[in-house]
Design a protein around this motif. Sequence first.
Motif, short mmCIF file in Angstrom:
data_model
loop_
_atom_site.label_atom_id
_atom_site.label_comp_id
_atom_site.label_asym_id
_atom_site.label_seq_id
_atom_site.Cartn_x
_atom_site.Cartn_y
_atom_site.Cartn_z
N LYS A 146 0.83 -1.20 0.00
CA LYS A 146 0.00 0.00 0.00
C LYS A 146 0.87 1.25 0.00
O LYS A 146 0.59 2.22 -0.71
CB LYS A 146 -0.93 0.00 1.21
CG LYS A 146 -1.87 1.21 1.24
CD LYS A 146 -2.86 1.10 2.38
CE LYS A 146 -3.83 2.28 2.37
NZ LYS A 146 -4.82 2.18 3.48
N SER A 180 2.35 1.78 -3.48
CA SER A 180 1.37 2.25 -4.46
C SER A 180 0.96 3.69 -4.19
O SER A 180 0.80 4.48 -5.11
CB SER A 180 0.14 1.33 -4.45
OG SER A 180 -0.58 1.44 -3.24
N GLN A 181 0.80 4.05 -2.93
CA GLN A 181 0.41 5.42 -2.59
C GLN A 181 1.47 6.44 -3.00
O GLN A 181 1.14 7.57 -3.36
CB GLN A 181 0.13 5.54 -1.09
CG GLN A 181 -1.17 4.91 -0.64
CD GLN A 181 -1.40 5.06 0.84
OE1 GLN A 181 -0.45 5.12 1.63
NE2 GLN A 181 -2.66 5.13 1.24
N ARG A 220 -0.44 -1.64 -6.84
CA ARG A 220 -0.47 -2.55 -5.69
C ARG A 220 -0.03 -3.95 -6.09
O ARG A 220 0.76 -4.58 -5.38
CB ARG A 220 -1.89 -2.56 -5.11
CG ARG A 220 -2.04 -3.36 -3.82
CD ARG A 220 -1.69 -2.54 -2.61
NE ARG A 220 -2.68 -1.51 -2.35
CZ ARG A 220 -3.68 -1.61 -1.48
NH1 ARG A 220 -3.84 -2.74 -0.79
NH2 ARG A 220 -4.49 -0.62 -1.25
N ASP A 273 -3.56 2.79 -5.14
CA ASP A 273 -4.71 2.34 -4.37
C ASP A 273 -5.96 2.24 -5.25
O ASP A 273 -6.71 1.27 -5.18
CB ASP A 273 -4.98 3.29 -3.20
CG ASP A 273 -4.32 2.82 -1.92
OD1 ASP A 273 -3.69 1.76 -1.93
OD2 ASP A 273 -4.45 3.52 -0.90
N ARG A 290 -8.19 -1.17 -6.30
CA ARG A 290 -9.62 -1.33 -6.05
C ARG A 290 -10.38 -1.59 -7.35
O ARG A 290 -11.30 -2.40 -7.39
CB ARG A 290 -10.17 -0.08 -5.34
CG ARG A 290 -9.61 0.10 -3.94
CD ARG A 290 -10.48 0.99 -3.09
NE ARG A 290 -10.64 2.32 -3.64
CZ ARG A 290 -9.85 3.35 -3.35
NH1 ARG A 290 -8.84 3.18 -2.51
NH2 ARG A 290 -10.06 4.54 -3.88
#
Length: 269
Positions: A7, A10-11, A17, A123, A127
């Motif tokens: 995480k 990726s952020q 991710r 992120d 999703r």
Amino acid sequence: MSARLQKILSQWGIASRRRAEELILAGRVRVNGEVAKLGQTAEPTTDRIEVDGTLIAVQSRPTPVYLLLNKPVGVVSTCYDPQGRPTVIDLLPSQLRECEGIHPVGRLDIDSSGALLLTNDGDLTFRLTHPRHSFSKTYAVWVQGRPTAAVLAAWRNGIDLEGQFTLPARVEVLKQQTDRTLLEIILTEGRNRQIRRVATQLEYPVLYLHRTRIGDISIDGSSQRGRLRQQSLASGCYRHLQPAELHSLQCAGDRLPTAEPLVGKATNL
């Protein structure tokens, strides 16, 4: 605040991710000098996090970028291609190509064209590509021949692909010619090359596949709900998402489960 390494990576625009998971499993990520493990947590402001020996600077988190691209046929949906073929990143101007961590969200295969999202928000990518999502994608598909009503009904209800049935899909005839049919297909899942595989199995192979819409975001400028209106995108061109469009993606992502994913491959359609 501590968070899982994938995480954090990726952020901060280091990788998507899923790609971050692969980097960790390959032993290319270290935390405080030790090789990291998948599922490990870290505190980005105090722990020393390295990828391939390079310290990530969490203080310089890149500005998020959200793009819609009309991918041409013959371009691969990756950041780098070992065969030297043109990639979707090559279609961007230099200032965006150099934007740290920018990558395609999912994939369209090299023989397909149309709507593709690019971002450095790992992120959001995670999703939207989660295998349990229900985010719709719309396609204009020319198939060989003239599918019968029974074939179309079977396609709508679900087809057994390697022991697993596809989810119900919307399949509508838009136009028919002597030897080909134009279909509009709306999917809420993204199995590998799903449309092409189903069409081949039904004996009406795909001649041309073009993704026109991702959720409520369209490359022709129209809105499924009549609220958003943007300029149409020519093949190979891109535009930044509008706030309302980004909000629609984030809302879709908020409905997804929060469990960490297994390492998997991106999807080609």
